[in-house]
Design a protein around this motif. Structure first.
Motif, PDB file in Angstrom:
ATOM      1  N   SER A 141       0.832  -1.214   0.000  1.00  0.00           N
ATOM      2  CA  SER A 141       0.000   0.000   0.000  1.00  0.00           C
ATOM      3  C   SER A 141       0.862   1.257   0.000  1.00  0.00           C
ATOM      4  N   ASP A 142       2.042   1.220   0.664  1.00  0.00           N
ATOM      5  CA  ASP A 142       2.959   2.362   0.611  1.00  0.00           C
ATOM      6  C   ASP A 142       3.401   2.618  -0.816  1.00  0.00           C
ATOM      7  N   ILE A 143       3.714   1.549  -1.530  1.00  0.00           N
ATOM      8  CA  ILE A 143       4.178   1.675  -2.914  1.00  0.00           C
ATOM      9  C   ILE A 143       3.064   2.201  -3.795  1.00  0.00           C
ATOM     10  N   GLU A 144       1.847   1.641  -3.624  1.00  0.00           N
ATOM     11  CA  GLU A 144       0.723   2.063  -4.454  1.00  0.00           C
ATOM     12  C   GLU A 144       0.340   3.516  -4.213  1.00  0.00           C
ATOM     13  N   THR A 145       0.383   3.960  -2.962  1.00  0.00           N
ATOM     14  CA  THR A 145       0.004   5.343  -2.665  1.00  0.00           C
ATOM     15  C   THR A 145       1.173   6.309  -2.773  1.00  0.00           C
ATOM     16  N   LYS A 146       2.375   5.778  -2.988  1.00  0.00           N
ATOM     17  CA  LYS A 146       3.590   6.590  -3.074  1.00  0.00           C
ATOM     18  C   LYS A 146       3.867   7.335  -1.771  1.00  0.00           C
ATOM     19  N   ALA A 147       3.527   6.694  -0.629  1.00  0.00           N
ATOM     20  CA  ALA A 147       3.775   7.278   0.690  1.00  0.00           C
ATOM     21  C   ALA A 147       5.272   7.479   0.883  1.00  0.00           C
ATOM     22  N   TYR A 148       5.636   8.548   1.531  1.00  0.00           N
ATOM     23  CA  TYR A 148       7.047   8.881   1.707  1.00  0.00           C
ATOM     24  C   TYR A 148       7.476   8.850   3.171  1.00  0.00           C
ATOM     25  N   VAL A 149       6.566   8.468   4.075  1.00  0.00           N
ATOM     26  CA  VAL A 149       6.914   8.268   5.480  1.00  0.00           C
ATOM     27  C   VAL A 149       6.740   6.782   5.767  1.00  0.00           C
ATOM     28  N   ILE A 150       7.803   6.138   6.189  1.00  0.00           N
ATOM     29  CA  ILE A 150       7.789   4.699   6.414  1.00  0.00           C
ATOM     30  C   ILE A 150       7.927   4.425   7.903  1.00  0.00           C
ATOM     31  N   GLY A 151       7.048   3.580   8.451  1.00  0.00           N
ATOM     32  CA  GLY A 151       7.153   3.171   9.836  1.00  0.00           C
ATOM     33  C   GLY A 151       6.057   3.690  10.747  1.00  0.00           C
ATOM     34  N   LEU A 152       5.097   4.429  10.216  1.00  0.00           N
ATOM     35  CA  LEU A 152       3.981   4.894  11.030  1.00  0.00           C
ATOM     36  C   LEU A 152       3.030   3.742  11.311  1.00  0.00           C
ATOM     37  N   ASP A 153       2.293   3.830  12.425  1.00  0.00           N
ATOM     38  CA  ASP A 153       1.332   2.782  12.775  1.00  0.00           C
ATOM     39  C   ASP A 153       0.149   2.794  11.816  1.00  0.00           C
ATOM     40  N   SER A 154      -0.363   3.967  11.513  1.00  0.00           N
ATOM     41  CA  SER A 154      -1.440   4.128  10.539  1.00  0.00           C
ATOM     42  C   SER A 154      -1.287   5.519   9.927  1.00  0.00           C
ATOM     43  N   TYR A 155      -1.802   5.685   8.726  1.00  0.00           N
ATOM     44  CA  TYR A 155      -1.660   6.994   8.081  1.00  0.00           C
ATOM     45  C   TYR A 155      -2.677   7.157   6.961  1.00  0.00           C
ATOM     46  N   ILE A 156      -2.848   8.417   6.554  1.00  0.00           N
ATOM     47  CA  ILE A 156      -3.572   8.740   5.330  1.00  0.00           C
ATOM     48  C   ILE A 156      -2.656   9.644   4.522  1.00  0.00           C
ATOM     49  N   TYR A 157      -2.739   9.495   3.226  1.00  0.00           N
ATOM     50  CA  TYR A 157      -1.876  10.265   2.345  1.00  0.00           C
ATOM     51  C   TYR A 157      -2.748  10.973   1.331  1.00  0.00           C
ATOM     52  N   GLY A 158      -2.544  12.253   1.215  1.00  0.00           N
ATOM     53  CA  GLY A 158      -3.330  13.054   0.279  1.00  0.00           C
ATOM     54  C   GLY A 158      -4.503  13.691   0.990  1.00  0.00           C
TER      55      GLY A 158
END
Length: 170
Positions: A24-41
């Motif tokens: 999901s990090d790769i698909e969303t292009k998230a740039y913060v790695i290691g968070l418990d949960s997140y939303i991007y955008g």
């Protein structure tokens, strides 16, 4: 018995959560790695438990809000909002990160019992990725390859750079 104990201790690190980029990090292009949960955008909502209550974080083009109150304004970059227990008190803090042409920046907010307060700010010009591991935030300087690390100690984040330079900002 001693061999079994040694084998168990040798394999114990494999049971720890790895700091890897997920699908999901790769698909969303998230740039913060290691968070418990997140939303991007934006816009978006993130819910998490804080003690016996549920906290809802709302993100839109104007800023980040918790309980209808503005936590911080949007700075025009790509916004990522996530949770992680930086302080080690078993309650999540909120990280608001942004990535722009200038670099990456992150602010950490902690619940003080009556309001959210900013407890840390990290920024590195021209960087593109942030890594979280336990109570530390690391960002690599693209210009030198030096690692900038902010580690939670007691009541604040302490800064250290592998190249010995002062804390960067923008």
């Amino acid at each position: 018995m001693k061999r079994l104990s040694t084998l168990f201790l040798a394999l114990l690190p494999l049971l720890a959560a790895a700091q890897t980029r997920t699908l999901s990090d790769i698909e969303t292009k998230a740039y913060v790695i290691g968070l418990d949960s997140y939303i991007y955008g934006s816009p978006g909502n993130l819910e998490f438990d804080l003690g016996s209550s549920t906290v809802t974080v709302n993100v839109d083009a104007e800023g980040v809000y918790v309980g209808g109150k503005r936590l911080c304004a949007a700075d025009g970059g790509e916004i990522l909002v996530g949770t992680h227990d930086f302080t080690g008190n078993r309650e999540c803090e909120i990280m608001v990160a942004s990535r722009s042409a200038e670099g990456v920046r992150a602010d950490v907010f902690s619940w003080s019992g009556s309001a959210w307060r900013q407890v840390g700010r990290m920024a590195v010009p021209s960087a593109s990725e942030i890594r979280i591991f336990r109570q530390a935030v690391s960002i690599k300087k693209p210009s030198s390859g030096a690692l900038c690390t902010w580690t939670w100690h007691g009541s604040t984040f302490d800064f250290k750079s592998s190249d010995g330079e002062a804390e960067p900002s923008f």
